[in-house]
Design a protein around this motif. Structure first.
Motif, PDB file in Angstrom:
ATOM      1  N   PRO A 174     -82.470 -30.825  30.075  1.00 43.34           N
ATOM      2  CA  PRO A 174     -81.789 -29.798  29.260  1.00 43.34           C
ATOM      3  C   PRO A 174     -82.310 -29.733  27.831  1.00 43.34           C
ATOM      4  CG  PRO A 174     -80.184 -31.099  30.487  1.00 43.34           C
ATOM      5  CD  PRO A 174     -81.518 -31.754  30.679  1.00 43.34           C
ATOM      6  N   LEU A 175     -82.614 -30.914  27.234  1.00 46.36           N
ATOM      7  CA  LEU A 175     -83.086 -30.909  25.851  1.00 46.36           C
ATOM      8  C   LEU A 175     -84.527 -30.389  25.756  1.00 46.36           C
ATOM      9  CD1 LEU A 175     -81.557 -34.239  24.479  1.00 46.36           C
ATOM     10  CD2 LEU A 175     -80.943 -31.904  23.852  1.00 46.36           C
ATOM     11  N   ALA A 176     -85.293 -30.550  26.828  1.00 50.03           N
ATOM     12  CA  ALA A 176     -86.688 -30.105  26.800  1.00 50.03           C
ATOM     13  C   ALA A 176     -86.836 -28.636  27.204  1.00 50.03           C
ATOM     14  CB  ALA A 176     -87.533 -30.978  27.721  1.00 50.03           C
ATOM     15  N   THR A 177     -85.737 -28.045  27.699  1.00 52.90           N
ATOM     16  CA  THR A 177     -85.816 -26.673  28.223  1.00 52.90           C
ATOM     17  C   THR A 177     -86.451 -25.653  27.267  1.00 52.90           C
ATOM     18  OG1 THR A 177     -83.981 -27.070  29.709  1.00 52.90           O
ATOM     19  CG2 THR A 177     -84.476 -24.779  29.227  1.00 52.90           C
ATOM     20  N   PRO A 178     -86.077 -25.648  25.961  1.00 51.80           N
ATOM     21  CA  PRO A 178     -86.690 -24.631  25.095  1.00 51.80           C
ATOM     22  C   PRO A 178     -88.209 -24.738  25.058  1.00 51.80           C
ATOM     23  CG  PRO A 178     -84.839 -25.665  23.982  1.00 51.80           C
ATOM     24  CD  PRO A 178     -85.064 -26.442  25.234  1.00 51.80           C
ATOM     25  N   MET A 179     -88.735 -25.965  24.935  1.00 51.76           N
ATOM     26  CA  MET A 179     -90.185 -26.146  24.886  1.00 51.76           C
ATOM     27  C   MET A 179     -90.829 -25.742  26.217  1.00 51.76           C
ATOM     28  SD  MET A 179     -91.910 -27.012  22.291  1.00 51.76           S
ATOM     29  CE  MET A 179     -93.318 -28.085  22.425  1.00 51.76           C
ATOM     30  N   ILE A 180     -90.180 -26.115  27.324  1.00 51.61           N
ATOM     31  CA  ILE A 180     -90.733 -25.787  28.641  1.00 51.61           C
ATOM     32  C   ILE A 180     -90.803 -24.273  28.811  1.00 51.61           C
ATOM     33  CG2 ILE A 180     -90.356 -25.953  31.134  1.00 51.61           C
ATOM     34  CD1 ILE A 180     -89.126 -28.703  30.674  1.00 51.61           C
ATOM     35  N   MET A 181     -89.718 -23.588  28.434  1.00 53.10           N
ATOM     36  CA  MET A 181     -89.694 -22.134  28.554  1.00 53.10           C
ATOM     37  C   MET A 181     -90.729 -21.486  27.641  1.00 53.10           C
ATOM     38  SD  MET A 181     -87.777 -21.120  30.906  1.00 53.10           S
ATOM     39  CE  MET A 181     -87.677 -19.363  30.566  1.00 53.10           C
TER      40      MET A 181
ATOM     41  N   ALA B 223     -93.531  -6.621  26.943  1.00 54.91           N
ATOM     42  CA  ALA B 223     -92.311  -6.736  27.755  1.00 54.91           C
ATOM     43  C   ALA B 223     -92.191  -8.150  28.324  1.00 54.91           C
ATOM     44  CB  ALA B 223     -92.340  -5.712  28.887  1.00 54.91           C
ATOM     45  N   VAL B 224     -93.330  -8.707  28.766  1.00 61.32           N
ATOM     46  CA  VAL B 224     -93.317 -10.078  29.292  1.00 61.32           C
ATOM     47  C   VAL B 224     -92.931 -11.067  28.197  1.00 61.32           C
ATOM     48  CG1 VAL B 224     -94.814 -11.923  30.164  1.00 61.32           C
ATOM     49  CG2 VAL B 224     -94.920  -9.652  31.178  1.00 61.32           C
ATOM     50  N   GLU B 225     -93.571 -10.898  27.003  1.00 63.81           N
ATOM     51  CA  GLU B 225     -93.289 -11.805  25.883  1.00 63.81           C
ATOM     52  C   GLU B 225     -91.803 -11.787  25.519  1.00 63.81           C
ATOM     53  OE1 GLU B 225     -95.081 -13.774  23.579  1.00 63.81           O
ATOM     54  OE2 GLU B 225     -93.439 -13.944  22.141  1.00 63.81           O
ATOM     55  N   TYR B 226     -91.273 -10.583  25.275  1.00 60.64           N
ATOM     56  CA  TYR B 226     -89.896 -10.516  24.805  1.00 60.64           C
ATOM     57  C   TYR B 226     -88.894 -10.771  25.927  1.00 60.64           C
ATOM     58  CZ  TYR B 226     -91.643  -9.256  20.306  1.00 60.64           C
ATOM     59  OH  TYR B 226     -92.294  -9.314  19.107  1.00 60.64           O
ATOM     60  N   GLY B 227     -89.246 -10.355  27.151  1.00 55.04           N
ATOM     61  CA  GLY B 227     -88.369 -10.633  28.285  1.00 55.04           C
ATOM     62  C   GLY B 227     -88.205 -12.117  28.518  1.00 55.04           C
ATOM     63  N   LEU B 228     -89.333 -12.841  28.482  1.00 57.59           N
ATOM     64  CA  LEU B 228     -89.255 -14.280  28.723  1.00 57.59           C
ATOM     65  C   LEU B 228     -88.666 -15.013  27.525  1.00 57.59           C
ATOM     66  CD1 LEU B 228     -92.451 -15.091  30.793  1.00 57.59           C
ATOM     67  CD2 LEU B 228     -90.086 -15.012  31.543  1.00 57.59           C
ATOM     68  N   ALA B 229     -88.861 -14.482  26.308  1.00 53.70           N
ATOM     69  CA  ALA B 229     -88.221 -15.091  25.138  1.00 53.70           C
ATOM     70  C   ALA B 229     -86.711 -14.991  25.291  1.00 53.70           C
ATOM     71  CB  ALA B 229     -88.690 -14.398  23.863  1.00 53.70           C
ATOM     72  N   TRP B 230     -86.265 -13.839  25.752  1.00 53.25           N
ATOM     73  CA  TRP B 230     -84.830 -13.632  25.968  1.00 53.25           C
ATOM     74  C   TRP B 230     -84.331 -14.571  27.074  1.00 53.25           C
ATOM     75  CZ3 TRP B 230     -82.144 -11.774  30.291  1.00 53.25           C
ATOM     76  CH2 TRP B 230     -80.787 -11.469  30.055  1.00 53.25           C
ATOM     77  N   ALA B 231     -85.084 -14.616  28.179  1.00 45.91           N
ATOM     78  CA  ALA B 231     -84.697 -15.486  29.291  1.00 45.91           C
ATOM     79  C   ALA B 231     -84.661 -16.948  28.839  1.00 45.91           C
ATOM     80  CB  ALA B 231     -85.679 -15.323  30.453  1.00 45.91           C
ATOM     81  N   GLY B 232     -85.608 -17.321  27.973  1.00 45.78           N
ATOM     82  CA  GLY B 232     -85.651 -18.692  27.472  1.00 45.78           C
ATOM     83  C   GLY B 232     -84.412 -19.033  26.664  1.00 45.78           C
ATOM     84  N   ARG B 233     -83.975 -18.064  25.843  1.00 45.74           N
ATOM     85  CA  ARG B 233     -82.756 -18.300  25.056  1.00 45.74           C
ATOM     86  C   ARG B 233     -81.545 -18.418  25.971  1.00 45.74           C
ATOM     87  NH1 ARG B 233     -85.162 -14.702  21.476  1.00 45.74           N
ATOM     88  NH2 ARG B 233     -84.011 -12.959  22.330  1.00 45.74           N
ATOM     89  N   ARG B 234     -81.522 -17.595  27.026  1.00 49.94           N
ATOM     90  CA  ARG B 234     -80.398 -17.658  27.956  1.00 49.94           C
ATOM     91  C   ARG B 234     -80.391 -18.984  28.717  1.00 49.94           C
ATOM     92  NH1 ARG B 234     -76.576 -14.335  26.977  1.00 49.94           N
ATOM     93  NH2 ARG B 234     -75.813 -14.710  29.081  1.00 49.94           N
ATOM     94  N   ALA B 235     -81.603 -19.505  28.998  1.00 52.32           N
ATOM     95  CA  ALA B 235     -81.695 -20.685  29.853  1.00 52.32           C
ATOM     96  C   ALA B 235     -81.467 -21.982  29.087  1.00 52.32           C
ATOM     97  CB  ALA B 235     -83.067 -20.737  30.527  1.00 52.32           C
ATOM     98  N   ASP B 236     -81.530 -21.915  27.739  1.00 54.19           N
ATOM     99  CA  ASP B 236     -81.407 -23.141  26.954  1.00 54.19           C
ATOM    100  C   ASP B 236     -79.959 -23.639  26.958  1.00 54.19           C
ATOM    101  OD1 ASP B 236     -81.420 -25.138  25.175  1.00 54.19           O
ATOM    102  OD2 ASP B 236     -81.960 -23.930  23.422  1.00 54.19           O
ATOM    103  N   PRO B 237     -79.691 -24.764  27.622  1.00 54.24           N
ATOM    104  CA  PRO B 237     -78.303 -25.230  27.744  1.00 54.24           C
ATOM    105  C   PRO B 237     -77.681 -25.592  26.397  1.00 54.24           C
ATOM    106  CG  PRO B 237     -79.828 -26.646  28.968  1.00 54.24           C
ATOM    107  CD  PRO B 237     -80.653 -25.668  28.236  1.00 54.24           C
TER     108      PRO B 237
END
Lengths: 234, 246
Positions: free
Chosen positions: B142-149, B205-219
């Motif tokens: 969970p703590l590594a999720t932002p970097m992984i994303m 779209a890929v950059e911003y879509g995945l940036a958004w998904a990364g923020r959502r996925a960060d516990p």
């Protein structure tokens, strides 16, 4: 397989690595050294000029972004957009302005290196201990003198790390300039590919990688020289 | 300025939207190649990166792979692989090549993310009686999720760019619009720019879509958002990320 064919050909064609279409072919390097050197020269020109332009623009931009909060968000936003646009697209995007010239490639490559550099310089400046800044102010240094004497040296390792990444990726990206016929060694790769000329593709590719490694090592050396206080660490 | 008016005309021309060379087909090709390569790269690089980061081994290797990925031009590797007998001009060769370029960002970011997890948090979790696999699942990951994303996003943007370049070697994807428009007979600037706009829009779209998904996925961020919602405060902060080498 083709003993008869080989027998026929041996009468008309000499048997060497060019004829055999070998991947590794010293004869290619010998006979086409002028072409290779020309492409290498253009590659070096593309990389050096775009890195120089990138550095000259990145330093003031990063300082501005570091000091003005509004400029910071704008700079980070714009550089992210630039870095996201694929190189093939960026080269074409500049065509209406600069046409099929090496300037088009230089501008695109400078924009990419600018992006990497601004981010790294900014991280370096952000990482300066506020107490060090306070101490400099307490010693009576003006804001600009603090930047030059205190912040710049402390941000240098991060900036140099960025310059190394920028240099290595610029060497690789310059090849894509072949799309408009201005890709240095990339031109040799694409023309070699379309004529199934194995030695040309491999030689140009290897030269690219060697060039990237040489740039990296030179900049690593420069970084060691410029930051003597970090020697012995790590 | 004919090229400028030519761009909307290009988009309006139904011929550009139909058949094997139409935008929908090229887009699906681009998306398919990119998604397959990114998926393959994650399949390889995520477990390896997590394992290396968890055990703390192979740090130099993870960094060197990242550096090597930047030094090898896409054009060079693609040109060589497509000419090597056994690989040849197949879409397998393409996907293999794109995957090779997507692995380094995922691997280095996953490794760094795992290594940068606060050792205090890991020690505390161990002290609370968590097993090694629980520490991995409930603390480190969970703590590594932002970097992984972050790594997955970099890889995705990279793959989209690489796929565009494949068109130079007469493959499909949106880059084909550009390479079709640039030939020895000169450049159809309007068509090339239309292709450019499509590729740039896709990449953004890929950059911003995945940036958004990364923020959502960060516990961690999710927990913070929930806490903020409870206390009624709103705020955000953004920082610059360094591009590093080692």
């Amino acid at each position: 397989m083709s003993l008869i064919a080989a027998g026929v050909h041996s009468a008309t064609l000499p048997d060497n690595c060019l004829v055999r279409n070998d991947w590794v072919c010293p004869l290619y390097v010998e006979t086409r050294s002028d072409v290779l050197l020309g492409a290498l020269g253009q590659h070096l020109y593309l990389v050096l000029v775009s890195l120089a332009v990138g550095v000259v623009l990145a330093v003031p931009l990063a300082v501005l972004a570091h000091r003005v909060k509004r400029a910071r968000g704008l700079t980070l936003g714009v550089t992210t957009v630039i870095y996201t646009i694929p190189s093939l697209a960026l080269f074409i995007l500049l065509l209406p302005m600069t046409g099929l010239t090496s300037t088009t490639v230089v501008i695109a490559l400078a924009l990419y290196s600018l992006t990497i550099l601004v981010r790294n310089i900014l991280v370096g400046l952000d990482g300066v201990d506020p107490e060090v800044r306070d101490a400099a102010a307490g010693m009576g240094l003006s804001s600009w003198r603090t930047l030059w004497r205190v912040e710049a040296p402390l941000a240098l390792p991060s900036a140099m790390a960025g310059l190394r990444v920028a240099a290595v990726s610029t060497v690789a990206l310059a090849t894509v300039g072949a799309i408009i016929g201005q890709g240095g060694l990339g031109n040799l790769i694409t023309t070699g590919y379309s004529s199934n000329f194995n030695a040309q593709v491999l030689t140009a590719s290897l030269l690219c990688v060697v060039l990237a490694v040489v740039f990296d090592l030179l900049l690593l050396g420069a970084q060691r020289l410029a930051t003597p206080w970090r020697r012995g660490q790590r | 300025m004919d090229w400028l008016t030519g761009i909307p005309a290009w988009f309006a021309d139904p011929a550009n939207w139909r058949g094997d060379a139409g935008v929908p087909t090229l887009f699906v090709q681009h998306l398919g190649y990119s998604a397959a390569s990114l998926g393959l790269a994650c399949l390889v690089a995520l477990p390896v990166g997590v394992w290396l980061g968890h055990t703390g081994r192979g740090g130099v290797l993870a960094q060197q792979i990242g550096n090597a990925g930047r030094a090898v031009p896409v054009l060079a590797l693609l040109g060589i692989l497509l000419l090597v007998p056994g690989f040849g001009r197949t879409w397998w060769t393409l996907i293999l090549c794109f995957t090779l370029f997507a692995v380094p960002p995922v691997l280095t970011n996953t490794f760094t993310g795992m290594r940068e997890v606060d050792r205090g948090a890991v020690d505390a979790a161990t002290g609370m009686g968590m097993s090694a696999s629980e520490v991995l699942r409930r603390v480190e990951l969970p703590l590594a999720t932002p970097m992984i994303m972050n790594g997955v996003r970099q890889a995705a943007v990279q793959v989209v760019a690489t796929t565009s370049i494949a068109a130079i070697f007469a493959f499909g994807g949106l880059g084909r619009i550009i390479t079709r428009a640039t030939g020895s007979a000169g450049i159809d600037l309007s068509a090339a720019l239309a292709g450019t706009l499509l590729i740039a829009a896709f990449a953004l779209a890929v950059e911003y879509g995945l940036a958004w998904a990364g923020r959502r996925a960060d516990p961690v961020a999710r927990a913070r958002r929930a806490a903020r919602k409870r206390s009624g405060r709103v705020g955000s902060s953004g920082g610059a990320g360094a591009v590093t080498t080692s």
